[in-house]
Write a protein that holds these residues in place. Structure first.
Motif, PDB file in Angstrom:
ATOM      1  N   GLY A 133      39.427  75.250  47.395  1.00 21.42           N
ATOM      2  CA  GLY A 133      39.005  74.023  46.792  1.00 21.42           C
ATOM      3  C   GLY A 133      39.978  72.828  46.816  1.00 21.42           C
ATOM      4  O   GLY A 133      39.603  71.731  46.681  1.00 21.42           O
ATOM      5  N   ASP A 134      41.124  72.995  47.283  1.00 19.05           N
ATOM      6  CA  ASP A 134      42.204  72.100  47.398  1.00 19.05           C
ATOM      7  C   ASP A 134      41.550  71.153  48.646  1.00 19.05           C
ATOM      8  O   ASP A 134      40.904  71.526  49.430  1.00 19.05           O
ATOM      9  N   VAL A 135      41.785  69.681  48.417  1.00 19.04           N
ATOM     10  CA  VAL A 135      41.526  68.821  49.596  1.00 19.04           C
ATOM     11  C   VAL A 135      42.915  68.674  50.254  1.00 19.04           C
ATOM     12  O   VAL A 135      43.845  68.897  49.715  1.00 19.04           O
ATOM     13  N   TYR A 137      45.076  66.375  52.864  1.00 17.32           N
ATOM     14  CA  TYR A 137      45.503  64.980  53.172  1.00 17.32           C
ATOM     15  C   TYR A 137      46.395  64.844  54.486  1.00 17.32           C
ATOM     16  O   TYR A 137      47.198  65.702  54.152  1.00 17.32           O
ATOM     17  N   PRO A 278      44.586  69.556  44.169  1.00 18.25           N
ATOM     18  CA  PRO A 278      43.156  69.658  43.445  1.00 18.25           C
ATOM     19  C   PRO A 278      42.368  68.437  43.896  1.00 18.25           C
ATOM     20  O   PRO A 278      42.645  67.204  43.901  1.00 18.25           O
ATOM     21  N   PRO A 279      41.073  68.482  44.183  1.00 19.69           N
ATOM     22  CA  PRO A 279      40.328  67.457  44.436  1.00 19.69           C
ATOM     23  C   PRO A 279      40.276  66.413  43.551  1.00 19.69           C
ATOM     24  O   PRO A 279      40.028  65.011  43.779  1.00 19.69           O
ATOM     25  N   GLU A 280      40.359  66.705  42.040  1.00 24.04           N
ATOM     26  CA  GLU A 280      40.349  65.809  41.092  1.00 24.04           C
ATOM     27  C   GLU A 280      41.445  64.795  41.081  1.00 24.04           C
ATOM     28  O   GLU A 280      41.227  63.772  40.465  1.00 24.04           O
ATOM     29  N   GLY A 282      42.791  63.759  43.817  1.00 22.92           N
ATOM     30  CA  GLY A 282      42.699  62.837  45.289  1.00 22.92           C
ATOM     31  C   GLY A 282      42.690  61.309  45.013  1.00 22.92           C
ATOM     32  O   GLY A 282      43.479  60.643  45.771  1.00 22.92           O
ATOM     33  N   ARG A 299      41.805  61.884  54.331  1.00 23.55           N
ATOM     34  CA  ARG A 299      41.253  63.242  53.674  1.00 23.55           C
ATOM     35  C   ARG A 299      40.537  63.894  54.839  1.00 23.55           C
ATOM     36  O   ARG A 299      39.545  63.621  55.082  1.00 23.55           O
ATOM     37  N   GLU A 302      39.347  70.696  53.738  1.00 19.70           N
ATOM     38  CA  GLU A 302      39.430  71.404  52.457  1.00 19.70           C
ATOM     39  C   GLU A 302      39.874  72.869  52.570  1.00 19.70           C
ATOM     40  O   GLU A 302      39.912  73.437  53.656  1.00 19.70           O
ATOM     41  N   THR A 304      39.604  76.916  51.800  1.00 20.04           N
ATOM     42  CA  THR A 304      38.468  77.489  51.482  1.00 20.04           C
ATOM     43  C   THR A 304      38.928  79.222  51.476  1.00 20.04           C
ATOM     44  O   THR A 304      40.037  79.292  52.174  1.00 20.04           O
TER      45      THR A 304
END
Length: 314
Positions: A133-135, A137, A278-280, A282, A299, A302, A304
């Motif tokens: 779930g991590d994004v 960059y 974490p995506p939140e 970003g 970005r 991700e 998975t």
């Protein structure tokens, strides 16, 4: 091995880490290479920025650096002085100091740094630790090796190479400052193994896979087309041969897959930081990055669940 050696050569992390006491570790790295540009000052800037990147990739601020210099005496002192001036300027910009070094007479010029910093053990970032779930960059444009090959083939000139040269000279200090206070799970800088290789080295210890969004990759102008016609560094083919074990072809044609692999496996000189968070978080990273550098980070995908170390292209 000494129990105080927290990180050594047995991993693919960016620096060695040695515990000085329970709340303080020493962070050490070195890097040097032959000239990648004609201008000696710019070469010094690029080599120093590249060496300093290993420390920034671990979330650490450098304190001191030593020059590593190998140059033919026949070139004279003026060229060497410009190389060292470039290195000194970048070390100063990084907030550190040149405190010495060593030089030898060598027919093939080389320059770089040994870099030292300190941190609390809990502040050290590793290249493993990414979670599903991590994004992902990435902080610089991709394709420095390909651009240098195009310049050598006279497909690019001094003016059109400026974006690549400026990117190579850019310190990763600011990309690292942008994630201060955020929960970065993994970070590394992208250099000789290209984006694919260094992402794989992040995924393996994390026991994760990743999906790359091809259209979001920040490429220098012309890089895709140069890859398509085979205008690439020779080393990129060796990296590709290795990376084909973990970068999935999917539904891509053989031609398209090879072209994209040429980009993903392009060795980067003084490349950017690749990080997972974490995506939140970003938007906060993007905002701070833009404040410091005047542009947003890319970005690019991700993390998975999936076969460990595998990269899928979307």
């Amino acid at each position: 091995m000494d129990e105080d050696v927290m990180l050594g050569f047995e991993t693919s992390d960016d620096c060695a880490v040695y515990k000085l006491r329970d709340d303080l570790v020493a962070v050490l790295t070195l890097d040097f290479f032959t000239p990648v540009v004609d201008d000696p000052y710019e070469f010094g800037c690029i080599a120093a920025s590249n060496a300093l990147s290993d420390v920034f990739a671990m979330g650490v601020k450098p304190l001191a650096a030593l020059n590593i210099l190998a140059f033919p005496v026949a070139l004279g002192t003026s060229v060497v002085a410009e190389v060292m001036r470039g290195g000194s300027d970048k070390v100063r910009e990084a907030g550190a100091f040149i405190v010495g070094g060593h030089s030898i007479d060598d027919d093939e010029p080389k320059y770089g740094l040994a870099v030292f910093g300190t941190a609390h053990p809990d502040e050290i970032l590793r290249n493993g630790g990414a979670v599903s779930g991590d994004v992902l960059y990435y902080s610089k444009p991709i394709g420095m090796g390909i651009m240098n090959s195009a310049f050598a083939a006279k497909m690019e000139d001094d003016q059109s190479m400026r974006p690549a040269i400026e990117a190579m000279m850019e310190l990763n200090r600011y990309a690292a400052e942008a994630f201060e206070g955020l929960d970065v799970h993994a970070c590394t800088d992208v250099t000789g193994f290209g984006l694919a290789g260094h992402l794989h080295e992040m995924l393996e210890p994390s026991k994760m896979a990743a999906i790359l969004d091809w259209d979001n990759l920040p490429l220098f102008d012309g890089v895709y087309n140069y890859s398509a016609i085979g205008c690439r560094p020779g080393r990129s083919y060796d990296v590709q041969e290795w990376a084909e074990e973990f970068v999935r072809k999917g539904t891509l044609s053989e031609e398209e897959y090879n072209t994209r692999m040429g980009v993903l496996c392009d060795p980067q000189t003084s490349g950017g930081l690749l990080l997972a968070l974490p995506p939140e978080q970003g938007p906060a990273y993007e905002a701070k990055f833009e404040e410091l550098l005047g542009r947003k980070p890319a970005r690019i995908g991700e993390v998975t669940d999936g076969p460990t170390g595998t990269i899928f292209i979307r």
